[in-house]
Design a protein around this motif. Structure first.
Motif, mmCIF file in Angstrom:
data_model
loop_
_atom_site.group_PDB
_atom_site.id
_atom_site.type_symbol
_atom_site.label_atom_id
_atom_site.label_comp_id
_atom_site.label_asym_id
_atom_site.label_seq_id
_atom_site.Cartn_x
_atom_site.Cartn_y
_atom_site.Cartn_z
ATOM 1 N N ALA A 89 107.433 84.349 46.483
ATOM 2 C CA ALA A 89 106.365 83.363 46.703
ATOM 3 C C ALA A 89 105.415 83.317 45.510
ATOM 4 O O ALA A 89 105.002 82.234 45.072
ATOM 5 N N MET A 90 105.084 84.489 44.969
ATOM 6 C CA MET A 90 104.224 84.533 43.782
ATOM 7 C C MET A 90 104.897 83.806 42.622
ATOM 8 O O MET A 90 104.278 82.971 41.951
ATOM 9 N N ALA A 91 106.173 84.095 42.409
ATOM 10 C CA ALA A 91 106.904 83.445 41.315
ATOM 11 C C ALA A 91 107.016 81.943 41.553
ATOM 12 O O ALA A 91 106.903 81.159 40.604
ATOM 13 N N ALA A 92 107.195 81.532 42.797
ATOM 14 C CA ALA A 92 107.318 80.101 43.106
ATOM 15 C C ALA A 92 106.020 79.361 42.792
ATOM 16 O O ALA A 92 106.055 78.232 42.268
ATOM 17 N N LEU A 93 104.883 79.974 43.077
ATOM 18 C CA LEU A 93 103.606 79.326 42.756
ATOM 19 C C LEU A 93 103.422 79.188 41.241
ATOM 20 O O LEU A 93 102.956 78.161 40.756
ATOM 21 N N PHE A 94 103.807 80.214 40.502
ATOM 22 C CA PHE A 94 103.728 80.121 39.045
ATOM 23 C C PHE A 94 104.743 79.108 38.508
ATOM 24 O O PHE A 94 104.459 78.387 37.555
ATOM 25 N N LEU A 95 105.918 79.057 39.117
ATOM 26 C CA LEU A 95 106.912 78.070 38.710
ATOM 27 C C LEU A 95 106.376 76.655 38.909
ATOM 28 O O LEU A 95 106.563 75.787 38.050
ATOM 29 N N LEU A 96 105.685 76.444 40.012
ATOM 30 C CA LEU A 96 105.083 75.139 40.279
ATOM 31 C C LEU A 96 104.108 74.750 39.165
ATOM 32 O O LEU A 96 104.174 73.636 38.643
ATOM 33 N N THR A 97 103.239 75.672 38.780
ATOM 34 C CA THR A 97 102.286 75.337 37.713
ATOM 35 C C THR A 97 102.999 75.120 36.379
ATOM 36 O O THR A 97 102.609 74.244 35.615
ATOM 37 N N CYS A 98 104.054 75.891 36.124
ATOM 38 C CA CYS A 98 104.799 75.704 34.866
ATOM 39 C C CYS A 98 105.505 74.367 34.827
ATOM 40 O O CYS A 98 105.545 73.700 33.786
ATOM 41 N N LEU A 99 106.072 73.952 35.953
ATOM 42 C CA LEU A 99 106.755 72.661 35.993
ATOM 43 C C LEU A 99 105.777 71.512 35.786
ATOM 44 O O LEU A 99 106.103 70.522 35.118
ATOM 45 N N ILE A 100 104.592 71.643 36.347
ATOM 46 C CA ILE A 100 103.572 70.602 36.160
ATOM 47 C C ILE A 100 103.128 70.548 34.702
ATOM 48 O O ILE A 100 102.950 69.473 34.128
ATOM 49 N N ARG A 101 102.984 71.705 34.087
ATOM 50 C CA ARG A 101 102.497 71.771 32.703
ATOM 51 C C ARG A 101 103.577 71.491 31.663
ATOM 52 O O ARG A 101 103.262 71.264 30.489
ATOM 53 N N ALA A 102 104.835 71.522 32.050
ATOM 54 C CA ALA A 102 105.934 71.412 31.086
ATOM 55 C C ALA A 102 105.896 70.115 30.292
ATOM 56 O O ALA A 102 106.315 70.078 29.131
ATOM 57 N N HIS A 103 105.401 69.039 30.872
ATOM 58 C CA HIS A 103 105.417 67.743 30.188
ATOM 59 C C HIS A 103 104.082 67.402 29.536
ATOM 60 O O HIS A 103 103.964 66.355 28.914
ATOM 61 N N ALA A 104 103.107 68.296 29.645
ATOM 62 C CA ALA A 104 101.812 68.055 28.999
ATOM 63 C C ALA A 104 101.952 68.307 27.498
ATOM 64 O O ALA A 104 102.730 69.161 27.074
ATOM 65 N N PRO A 105 101.203 67.590 26.689
ATOM 66 C CA PRO A 105 101.352 67.745 25.236
ATOM 67 C C PRO A 105 101.000 69.145 24.735
ATOM 68 O O PRO A 105 101.675 69.680 23.871
ATOM 69 N N GLN A 106 99.930 69.747 25.270
ATOM 70 C CA GLN A 106 99.566 71.089 24.802
ATOM 71 C C GLN A 106 99.748 72.148 25.872
ATOM 72 O O GLN A 106 99.427 73.302 25.652
ATOM 73 N N ARG A 107 100.221 71.774 27.038
ATOM 74 C CA ARG A 107 100.519 72.686 28.140
ATOM 75 C C ARG A 107 99.307 73.489 28.580
ATOM 76 O O ARG A 107 99.438 74.588 29.083
ATOM 77 N N GLY A 108 98.118 72.951 28.377
ATOM 78 C CA GLY A 108 96.903 73.618 28.822
ATOM 79 C C GLY A 108 96.777 73.579 30.335
ATOM 80 O O GLY A 108 97.354 72.732 31.012
ATOM 81 N N ALA A 109 96.027 74.526 30.869
ATOM 82 C CA ALA A 109 95.848 74.620 32.318
ATOM 83 C C ALA A 109 94.645 73.800 32.759
ATOM 84 O O ALA A 109 93.709 73.585 32.001
ATOM 85 N N THR A 110 94.702 73.367 34.010
ATOM 86 C CA THR A 110 93.553 72.711 34.631
ATOM 87 C C THR A 110 92.941 73.686 35.627
ATOM 88 O O THR A 110 93.521 74.742 35.923
ATOM 89 N N GLY A 111 91.797 73.325 36.152
ATOM 90 C CA GLY A 111 91.149 74.183 37.139
ATOM 91 C C GLY A 111 92.001 74.390 38.380
ATOM 92 O O GLY A 111 92.061 75.494 38.934
ATOM 93 N N GLY A 112 92.674 73.328 38.841
ATOM 94 C CA GLY A 112 93.545 73.439 40.006
ATOM 95 C C GLY A 112 94.738 74.344 39.757
ATOM 96 O O GLY A 112 95.150 75.112 40.639
ATOM 97 N N GLN A 113 95.311 74.249 38.562
ATOM 98 C CA GLN A 113 96.443 75.115 38.237
ATOM 99 C C GLN A 113 95.997 76.573 38.142
ATOM 100 O O GLN A 113 96.710 77.476 38.593
ATOM 101 N N LEU A 114 94.812 76.792 37.579
ATOM 102 C CA LEU A 114 94.280 78.154 37.516
ATOM 103 C C LEU A 114 94.044 78.693 38.923
ATOM 104 O O LEU A 114 94.359 79.861 39.198
ATOM 105 N N ALA A 115 93.524 77.875 39.819
ATOM 106 C CA ALA A 115 93.307 78.302 41.200
ATOM 107 C C ALA A 115 94.643 78.658 41.862
ATOM 108 O O ALA A 115 94.730 79.653 42.603
#
Length: 174
Positions: A89-115
């Motif tokens: 479950a921990m890995a799945a939550l991190f995978l979710l944030t990585c998949l969302i960030r994968a297409h961002a130009p600089q792959r920076g995190a947002t507040g929601g992803q950090l949460a």
């Protein structure tokens, strides 16, 4: 709890858990610095650290499944399954944030992803706590079967062992 994969008589999977968990913590720290206004490259470092943690988590899960294969169907097995599910479950939550960030130009995190990452670390902490309990149980079993803690110093010279499980007959070990 008995383990097939061992180093110096100790199960490998609990040792491996420290790598993905530590990398996930590091990724969250980098992302916290990025969200707090640090240099943009910190988000990129956080992203790639999380990716490395996911790879380590996959390898750890394989070792966990090998160990789970021979655990008797009792409270120990339920706890071992729970530990593996919590870590997944921990890995799945991190995978979710990585998949969302994968297409961002600089792959920076947002507040929601950090949460989401902080929630994942809280879930992972439960897995670490449960896994530590399993290790205490394993160590107590080894100490009693070998005649005390002094017997642990007399382990075989081999550093890495792959143990063949005992044969099972009608649900019982012979």
């Amino acid at each position: 709890m008995e383990s097939r994969l061992r180093v110096q008589g100790h199960p490998i999977q609990p040792m491996l858990v420290t790598f993905p968990f530590g990398l996930f913590v590091s990724a969250a720290v980098f992302d916290l610095a990025d969200v707090a206004g640090g240099p943009a490259f910190l988000g990129e470092v956080g992203y790639w650290t999380a990716v490395a943690a996911l790879v380590a988590a996959a390898l750890t899960a394989v070792a966990g499944m090998v160990d789970l294969w021979d655990v008797r169907a009792d409270r120990t097995r339920r706890t071992a399954v729970t530990v593996n599910l919590v870590n997944a479950a921990m890995a799945a939550l991190f995978l979710l944030t990585c998949l969302i960030r994968a297409h961002a130009p600089q792959r920076g995190a947002t507040g929601g992803q950090l949460a989401t990452e902080l929630l994942a670390l809280a879930v992972g902490s439960v897995g670490v706590w449960l896994g530590a309990g399993l290790m205490r149980q394993f160590d107590r079993g080894r100490a009693s079967e070998q005649g005390g803690l002094d017997a642990l110093a007399e382990l075989p010279a081999s550093t890495v062992e792959i143990i063949r499980p005992p044969a099972r007959v009608a649900g019982r070990v012979r």
